[in-house]
Design an enzyme around this catalytic site. Sequence first.
Site, PDB file in Angstrom:
ATOM      1  N   CYS A  54       0.719  -1.295   0.047  1.00  0.00           N
ATOM      2  CA  CYS A  54       0.025   0.016   0.067  1.00  0.00           C
ATOM      3  C   CYS A  54       0.965   1.377   0.003  1.00  0.00           C
ATOM      4  CB  CYS A  54      -0.972   0.075   1.136  1.00  0.00           C
ATOM      5  SG  CYS A  54      -1.810   1.551   1.474  1.00  0.00           S
ATOM      6  N   CYS A  57       0.363   3.244   3.665  1.00  0.00           N
ATOM      7  CA  CYS A  57       0.826   2.593   4.882  1.00  0.00           C
ATOM      8  C   CYS A  57       1.994   3.288   5.324  1.00  0.00           C
ATOM      9  CB  CYS A  57       0.807   1.094   4.638  1.00  0.00           C
ATOM     10  SG  CYS A  57      -0.689   0.340   5.021  1.00  0.00           S
ATOM     11  N   HIS A 119      -4.345   0.267   7.923  1.00  0.00           N
ATOM     12  CA  HIS A 119      -4.755  -0.006   6.621  1.00  0.00           C
ATOM     13  C   HIS A 119      -6.300  -0.592   6.611  1.00  0.00           C
ATOM     14  CE1 HIS A 119      -4.180  -0.845   2.333  1.00  0.00           C
ATOM     15  NE2 HIS A 119      -4.809  -1.789   2.681  1.00  0.00           N
ATOM     16  N   ASN A 157     -13.173  10.327  -1.052  1.00  0.00           N
ATOM     17  CA  ASN A 157     -13.818   9.160  -1.863  1.00  0.00           C
ATOM     18  C   ASN A 157     -13.738   8.015  -1.393  1.00  0.00           C
ATOM     19  OD1 ASN A 157     -14.396  11.198  -4.200  1.00  0.00           O
ATOM     20  ND2 ASN A 157     -12.450  10.942  -4.913  1.00  0.00           N
ATOM     21  N   CYS A 164     -12.049   5.383  -5.760  1.00  0.00           N
ATOM     22  CA  CYS A 164     -11.172   5.505  -4.794  1.00  0.00           C
ATOM     23  C   CYS A 164     -10.196   4.654  -5.162  1.00  0.00           C
ATOM     24  CB  CYS A 164     -11.810   5.282  -3.484  1.00  0.00           C
ATOM     25  SG  CYS A 164     -10.346   5.243  -2.165  1.00  0.00           S
ATOM     26  N   SER A 165      -8.741   4.971  -4.988  1.00  0.00           N
ATOM     27  CA  SER A 165      -7.817   3.919  -5.759  1.00  0.00           C
ATOM     28  C   SER A 165      -7.361   3.029  -4.520  1.00  0.00           C
ATOM     29  CB  SER A 165      -6.987   5.009  -6.321  1.00  0.00           C
ATOM     30  OG  SER A 165      -6.209   5.695  -5.091  1.00  0.00           O
ATOM     31  N   HIS A 168      -6.934   1.870   1.998  1.00  0.00           N
ATOM     32  CA  HIS A 168      -6.276   2.646   3.146  1.00  0.00           C
ATOM     33  C   HIS A 168      -7.202   4.034   3.455  1.00  0.00           C
ATOM     34  CE1 HIS A 168      -2.888   2.994   5.788  1.00  0.00           C
ATOM     35  NE2 HIS A 168      -3.597   4.078   6.346  1.00  0.00           N
ATOM     36  N   HIS A 170      -8.516   7.258   3.938  1.00  0.00           N
ATOM     37  CA  HIS A 170      -7.860   8.534   3.356  1.00  0.00           C
ATOM     38  C   HIS A 170      -8.803   9.478   2.710  1.00  0.00           C
ATOM     39  CE1 HIS A 170      -7.709   6.281  -0.435  1.00  0.00           C
ATOM     40  NE2 HIS A 170      -7.455   7.565  -1.072  1.00  0.00           N
ATOM     41  N   GLN A 172      -8.823  13.646   0.632  1.00  0.00           N
ATOM     42  CA  GLN A 172      -7.839  14.781   0.007  1.00  0.00           C
ATOM     43  C   GLN A 172      -8.254  15.989   0.328  1.00  0.00           C
ATOM     44  OE1 GLN A 172      -7.172  13.878  -4.178  1.00  0.00           O
ATOM     45  NE2 GLN A 172      -8.164  12.011  -3.929  1.00  0.00           N
ATOM     46  N   PHE A 319     -27.487   5.012 -11.476  1.00  0.00           N
ATOM     47  CA  PHE A 319     -26.692   5.781 -12.628  1.00  0.00           C
ATOM     48  C   PHE A 319     -27.180   7.101 -12.405  1.00  0.00           C
ATOM     49  CE2 PHE A 319     -25.812   1.222 -12.955  1.00  0.00           C
ATOM     50  CZ  PHE A 319     -24.383   1.250 -13.257  1.00  0.00           C
ATOM     51  N   TYR A 323     -31.537  10.589 -18.776  1.00  0.00           N
ATOM     52  CA  TYR A 323     -32.349  11.668 -18.429  1.00  0.00           C
ATOM     53  C   TYR A 323     -31.788  12.697 -17.380  1.00  0.00           C
ATOM     54  CZ  TYR A 323     -36.503  14.487 -17.457  1.00  0.00           C
ATOM     55  OH  TYR A 323     -37.451  15.807 -17.637  1.00  0.00           O
TER      56      TYR A 323
HETATM   57  P1  H2U Z   1      -8.267   8.417  -4.288  1.00  0.00           P
HETATM   58  O1  H2U Z   1      -8.095   7.127  -3.834  1.00  0.00           O
HETATM   59  O2  H2U Z   1      -9.415   9.433  -3.511  1.00  0.00           O
HETATM   60  O3  H2U Z   1      -8.223   8.814  -5.688  1.00  0.00           O
HETATM   61  O4  H2U Z   1      -6.963   9.379  -3.787  1.00  0.00           O
HETATM   62  C1  H2U Z   1      -5.670   8.906  -3.696  1.00  0.00           C
HETATM   63  C2  H2U Z   1      -4.944  10.052  -4.221  1.00  0.00           C
HETATM   64  O5  H2U Z   1      -3.602   9.604  -3.873  1.00  0.00           O
HETATM   65  C3  H2U Z   1      -4.674  10.367  -5.801  1.00  0.00           C
HETATM   66  O6  H2U Z   1      -5.196  11.722  -6.024  1.00  0.00           O
HETATM   67  C4  H2U Z   1      -2.479  10.010  -4.830  1.00  0.00           C
HETATM   68  C5  H2U Z   1      -3.178  10.078  -6.165  1.00  0.00           C
HETATM   69  O7  H2U Z   1      -2.684  11.243  -6.868  1.00  0.00           O
HETATM   70  N1  H2U Z   1      -1.385   9.190  -4.758  1.00  0.00           N
HETATM   71  C6  H2U Z   1      -0.256  10.054  -4.274  1.00  0.00           C
HETATM   72  O8  H2U Z   1      -0.228  11.368  -4.121  1.00  0.00           O
HETATM   73  N2  H2U Z   1       0.960   9.129  -4.366  1.00  0.00           N
HETATM   74  C7  H2U Z   1       0.937   7.806  -4.699  1.00  0.00           C
HETATM   75  O9  H2U Z   1       2.049   7.347  -4.423  1.00  0.00           O
HETATM   76  C8  H2U Z   1      -0.333   7.239  -5.276  1.00  0.00           C
HETATM   77  C9  H2U Z   1      -1.560   7.966  -5.138  1.00  0.00           C
HETATM   78 ZN    ZN Z   2      -2.372   0.917   3.734  1.00  0.00          ZN
END
Ligand code: H2U
Ligand code: ZN
Length: 346
Positions: A54, A57, A119, A157, A164-165, A168, A170, A172, A319, A323
């Site tokens: 991660c 982390c 995490h 997010n 959300c990527s 963990h 978090h 922004q 969704f 409309y």
């Molecule tokens: P989201 O999961 O809400 O998209 O936010 C993750 C953010 O973390 C994303 O904006 C940043 C991405 O640009 N990021 C870093 O700054 N460093 C990293 O190593 C991976 C992701």
């Molecule tokens: Zn983590």
Amino acid sequence: MDILPEEHRNEPHRRFNPLRGDWVLVSPHRGKRPWLGAVEKPAPNDRPQYDPKCYLCPGNTRAEGAQNPKYESTFVFQNDFSALLKETDDSIKSPSETPLFKSESVRGECRVICFSPRHDLTLPQMEIPEIRHVIDIWTQQADELLRKYRWVQIFENKGAVMGCSNPHPHGQIWASSSLPNEPAAEEKNQKTFFEEYGKTLLSVYLEKELELQERVVTENADWAVVVPFWAVWPYETLLLPKFNAARILDLNDGQRDSLALILKEFLGIYDKLFDTSFPYSMGWHGAPGTLNENFDTAHWTLHAHFYPPLLRSATVKKFMVGYEMLGEPQRDITPEQAAERLKALK
Ligand code: H2U
Ligand code: ZN
């Protein structure tokens, strides 16, 4: 007196969102269909407390090579892929003779805030003092960034379905030299309301909601969570202070403590709704303007929006397509029904 005409409990109608100044189509007759809540069992949370892969982390290396400290509470760092840049010259505008091809430069900063070193947790799974600490960090960040930028957007997010990527916990923080669309509309509409009635739009709104108790999900001495009368997303909510506050940095100690309590409680309600870690995008809106500008904030009420995408189960989402994209947002389940379902989980 009931504010909703009886016909509107059963028949198609539109509701006005006074904050954004636009309308939503409500179709209660469709929401009366039997509750087909086929609740698929979500994947169990088997995340480890620490994931060596991660990028959020403690102690791990991020995508661009920076290394996280071995942080023990909340940790903020500059986004390695910032959408806004500090160095941009924000004075550049397209020539005025091209009204259909307008552009302007914008300066800003993007930060990532890890809520916890763990995490495997989410905000409502954290202890009250830890949530309170996140609130303190949100406040400090707003205080610092509002000295340099007109707008500071604190948001989260949550869940892969929201883009959300990384699971963990978090959020922004994006700060910008210009006011984005959503707060710009809220700024205009709250100002117009204040000029006409001498009170803030959301304080008048909340007073009525507290009296009616139909859309209030939960409340404590300082805060209330309502499914707004004009909600677009099925289980959208608005978190509102019962006191005057224009910005998150106006909160005193007690108001931050009670905020931690209500966040834990109502995010827990969200998780219970479909027996899943409830996805959403949430964010704070408060008065814009850099702190050294002496911007008039009297018309503003601090608030947080929660926009969850789920409609019927942990996997069936609403969704916003046909409309909604081409006409206006539409919902089936009414805000009153949504509030009732959420309230029942208290
Ligand atoms: P989201 O999961 O809400 O998209 O936010 C993750 C953010 O973390 C994303 O904006 C940043 C991405 O640009 N990021 C870093 O700054 N460093 C990293 O190593 C991976 C992701
Ligand atoms: Zn983590």
